[in-house]
Design a protein around this motif. Structure first.
Motif, PDB file in Angstrom:
ATOM      1  N   TYR A   3     -10.987   7.887  -4.856  1.00 57.75           N
ATOM      2  CA  TYR A   3     -11.326   6.465  -4.906  1.00 57.75           C
ATOM      3  C   TYR A   3     -10.195   5.587  -4.382  1.00 57.75           C
ATOM      4  O   TYR A   3     -10.440   4.585  -3.714  1.00 57.75           O
ATOM      5  CB  TYR A   3     -11.726   6.060  -6.325  1.00 57.75           C
ATOM      6  CG  TYR A   3     -13.009   6.732  -6.756  1.00 57.75           C
ATOM      7  CD1 TYR A   3     -14.206   6.440  -6.116  1.00 57.75           C
ATOM      8  CD2 TYR A   3     -13.018   7.680  -7.764  1.00 57.75           C
ATOM      9  CE1 TYR A   3     -15.382   7.064  -6.476  1.00 57.75           C
ATOM     10  CE2 TYR A   3     -14.186   8.314  -8.138  1.00 57.75           C
ATOM     11  CZ  TYR A   3     -15.371   8.001  -7.492  1.00 57.75           C
ATOM     12  OH  TYR A   3     -16.523   8.627  -7.847  1.00 57.75           O
ATOM     13  N   SER A   4      -8.977   5.974  -4.660  1.00 54.53           N
ATOM     14  CA  SER A   4      -7.860   5.183  -4.136  1.00 54.53           C
ATOM     15  C   SER A   4      -7.794   5.287  -2.614  1.00 54.53           C
ATOM     16  O   SER A   4      -7.433   4.329  -1.933  1.00 54.53           O
ATOM     17  CB  SER A   4      -6.549   5.635  -4.766  1.00 54.53           C
ATOM     18  OG  SER A   4      -6.325   7.004  -4.519  1.00 54.53           O
ATOM     19  N   ARG A   5      -8.170   6.425  -2.074  1.00 56.38           N
ATOM     20  CA  ARG A   5      -8.194   6.559  -0.612  1.00 56.38           C
ATOM     21  C   ARG A   5      -9.320   5.720  -0.019  1.00 56.38           C
ATOM     22  O   ARG A   5      -9.170   5.139   1.054  1.00 56.38           O
ATOM     23  CB  ARG A   5      -8.344   8.017  -0.204  1.00 56.38           C
ATOM     24  CG  ARG A   5      -8.001   8.179   1.255  1.00 56.38           C
ATOM     25  CD  ARG A   5      -7.776   9.564   1.702  1.00 56.38           C
ATOM     26  NE  ARG A   5      -6.755  10.337   1.088  1.00 56.38           N
ATOM     27  CZ  ARG A   5      -5.505  10.434   1.526  1.00 56.38           C
ATOM     28  NH1 ARG A   5      -5.122   9.729   2.557  1.00 56.38           N
ATOM     29  NH2 ARG A   5      -4.652  11.228   0.935  1.00 56.38           N
ATOM     30  N   LEU A   6     -10.443   5.629  -0.716  1.00 49.96           N
ATOM     31  CA  LEU A   6     -11.532   4.756  -0.260  1.00 49.96           C
ATOM     32  C   LEU A   6     -11.090   3.297  -0.236  1.00 49.96           C
ATOM     33  O   LEU A   6     -11.432   2.547   0.684  1.00 49.96           O
ATOM     34  CB  LEU A   6     -12.753   4.911  -1.171  1.00 49.96           C
ATOM     35  CG  LEU A   6     -13.674   6.080  -0.889  1.00 49.96           C
ATOM     36  CD1 LEU A   6     -14.729   6.205  -1.986  1.00 49.96           C
ATOM     37  CD2 LEU A   6     -14.328   5.933   0.457  1.00 49.96           C
ATOM     38  N   ILE A   7     -10.335   2.906  -1.245  1.00 48.06           N
ATOM     39  CA  ILE A   7      -9.812   1.540  -1.294  1.00 48.06           C
ATOM     40  C   ILE A   7      -8.887   1.291  -0.105  1.00 48.06           C
ATOM     41  O   ILE A   7      -8.959   0.246   0.552  1.00 48.06           O
ATOM     42  CB  ILE A   7      -9.089   1.292  -2.637  1.00 48.06           C
ATOM     43  CG1 ILE A   7     -10.108   1.259  -3.767  1.00 48.06           C
ATOM     44  CG2 ILE A   7      -8.269   0.013  -2.600  1.00 48.06           C
ATOM     45  CD1 ILE A   7      -9.499   1.273  -5.151  1.00 48.06           C
ATOM     46  N   LEU A   8      -8.032   2.268   0.194  1.00 44.18           N
ATOM     47  CA  LEU A   8      -7.134   2.119   1.343  1.00 44.18           C
ATOM     48  C   LEU A   8      -7.906   2.031   2.652  1.00 44.18           C
ATOM     49  O   LEU A   8      -7.556   1.234   3.530  1.00 44.18           O
ATOM     50  CB  LEU A   8      -6.140   3.280   1.405  1.00 44.18           C
ATOM     51  CG  LEU A   8      -4.924   3.189   0.502  1.00 44.18           C
ATOM     52  CD1 LEU A   8      -4.033   4.402   0.694  1.00 44.18           C
ATOM     53  CD2 LEU A   8      -4.144   1.924   0.742  1.00 44.18           C
TER      54      LEU A   8
ATOM     55  N   SER B 143       0.807  -1.225   0.000  1.00 45.15           N
ATOM     56  CA  SER B 143       0.000   0.000   0.000  1.00 45.15           C
ATOM     57  C   SER B 143       0.840   1.275   0.000  1.00 45.15           C
ATOM     58  O   SER B 143       0.304   2.363  -0.209  1.00 45.15           O
ATOM     59  CB  SER B 143      -0.948   0.008   1.199  1.00 45.15           C
ATOM     60  OG  SER B 143      -0.229   0.178   2.406  1.00 45.15           O
ATOM     61  N   ILE B 144       2.131   1.150   0.222  1.00 39.89           N
ATOM     62  CA  ILE B 144       3.006   2.335   0.239  1.00 39.89           C
ATOM     63  C   ILE B 144       2.958   3.104  -1.087  1.00 39.89           C
ATOM     64  O   ILE B 144       2.830   4.333  -1.073  1.00 39.89           O
ATOM     65  CB  ILE B 144       4.455   1.932   0.603  1.00 39.89           C
ATOM     66  CG1 ILE B 144       4.529   1.483   2.059  1.00 39.89           C
ATOM     67  CG2 ILE B 144       5.445   3.052   0.333  1.00 39.89           C
ATOM     68  CD1 ILE B 144       4.448   2.577   3.076  1.00 39.89           C
ATOM     69  N   PRO B 145       3.057   2.445  -2.255  1.00 43.56           N
ATOM     70  CA  PRO B 145       2.996   3.225  -3.505  1.00 43.56           C
ATOM     71  C   PRO B 145       1.698   4.023  -3.658  1.00 43.56           C
ATOM     72  O   PRO B 145       1.724   5.165  -4.130  1.00 43.56           O
ATOM     73  CB  PRO B 145       3.116   2.167  -4.604  1.00 43.56           C
ATOM     74  CG  PRO B 145       3.808   1.029  -3.964  1.00 43.56           C
ATOM     75  CD  PRO B 145       3.359   1.038  -2.532  1.00 43.56           C
ATOM     76  N   LEU B 146       0.597   3.446  -3.238  1.00 41.83           N
ATOM     77  CA  LEU B 146      -0.674   4.166  -3.328  1.00 41.83           C
ATOM     78  C   LEU B 146      -0.683   5.365  -2.379  1.00 41.83           C
ATOM     79  O   LEU B 146      -1.217   6.425  -2.709  1.00 41.83           O
ATOM     80  CB  LEU B 146      -1.827   3.214  -3.008  1.00 41.83           C
ATOM     81  CG  LEU B 146      -3.215   3.636  -3.440  1.00 41.83           C
ATOM     82  CD1 LEU B 146      -3.259   3.964  -4.920  1.00 41.83           C
ATOM     83  CD2 LEU B 146      -4.207   2.542  -3.124  1.00 41.83           C
ATOM     84  N   SER B 147      -0.072   5.207  -1.231  1.00 37.60           N
ATOM     85  CA  SER B 147       0.029   6.337  -0.303  1.00 37.60           C
ATOM     86  C   SER B 147       0.933   7.429  -0.856  1.00 37.60           C
ATOM     87  O   SER B 147       0.687   8.615  -0.629  1.00 37.60           O
ATOM     88  CB  SER B 147       0.571   5.864   1.046  1.00 37.60           C
ATOM     89  OG  SER B 147      -0.367   5.057   1.686  1.00 37.60           O
TER      90      SER B 147
END
Length: 192
Positions: free
Chosen positions: A110-115, A95-99
């Motif tokens: 939407y990516s934050r909702l997934i996280l 999850s680090i790359p998405l953060s």
């Protein structure tokens, strides 16, 4: 002549209350805190998994040929604890790359909702693993007189110290995941 605009309760104006550069700065700060907390959670979960997974103590009984051994793999709760911490650690690394994307694009929604969703799932998994292990650690320290389960920590000192210590890292990671979920919820609420 100036024109006064009156906004009644329940109405909103089109103009943002906080200027855009300030809002982006707050969003970026939240995203940086998110990445930092993920790194701390990675350290806590991997330390817990390694500490529990390498726990082993052998005591001689009368002779060196008859020995009592205590290993984490003897108890399914401890095995589940190690697996849960390893899965959560792997998720946090992935999850680090998405953060990091959230630092670059703080308005990504939407990516934050997934996280938030997967952080909550990992929190549940970590809580289950830590709770199962904590119950066994309690029995190892205190025993249960009614069930004739004796406390083993008087004999297996090193084993009990390590399994108790590994719980600390896991519970710390649980707190960090809760903070991560609140941070993400805060970031999402600011955009709405």
């Amino acid at each position: 002549m100036t024109k006064d605009v009156v906004i009644e309760h329940g109405e909103s104006s089109k103009a943002p209350l906080v200027p855009a550069p300030v809002a982006a700065g707050v969003g970026r700060a939240v995203s940086i805190a998110d990445v930092f907390l993920r790194f701390l959670s990675i350290v806590a979960t991997i330390a817990s998994a390694i500490s529990m997974g390498t726990t082993n103590e052998t005591l001689p009984f009368f002779t060196q040929f008859i020995q009592f051994e205590a290993k984490y793999s003897d108890l399914p709760s401890f095995t589940f604890f190690v697996a849960a911490n390893a899965v959560v650690c792997t998720y946090l690394v992935l999850s680090i790359p998405l953060s990091i994307v959230h630092i670059i694009r703080p308005r990504a929604r939407y990516s934050r909702l997934i996280l938030v969703f997967f952080d909550a799932v990992m929190l549940a998994l970590l809580t289950a693993g830590a709770s199962a292990a904590a119950a066994i650690v309690y029995l190892a320290h205190k025993g249960n007189v009614r069930a004739n389960w004796f406390a083993i920590c008087q004999q297996f000192d090193s084993f009990c110290e390590r399994i108790s210590g590994s719980l600390i890292g896991s519970f710390a990671a649980m707190v960090l995941l809760i903070v991560l979920i609140f941070l993400s919820a805060f970031a999402l609420a600011r955009r709405h």
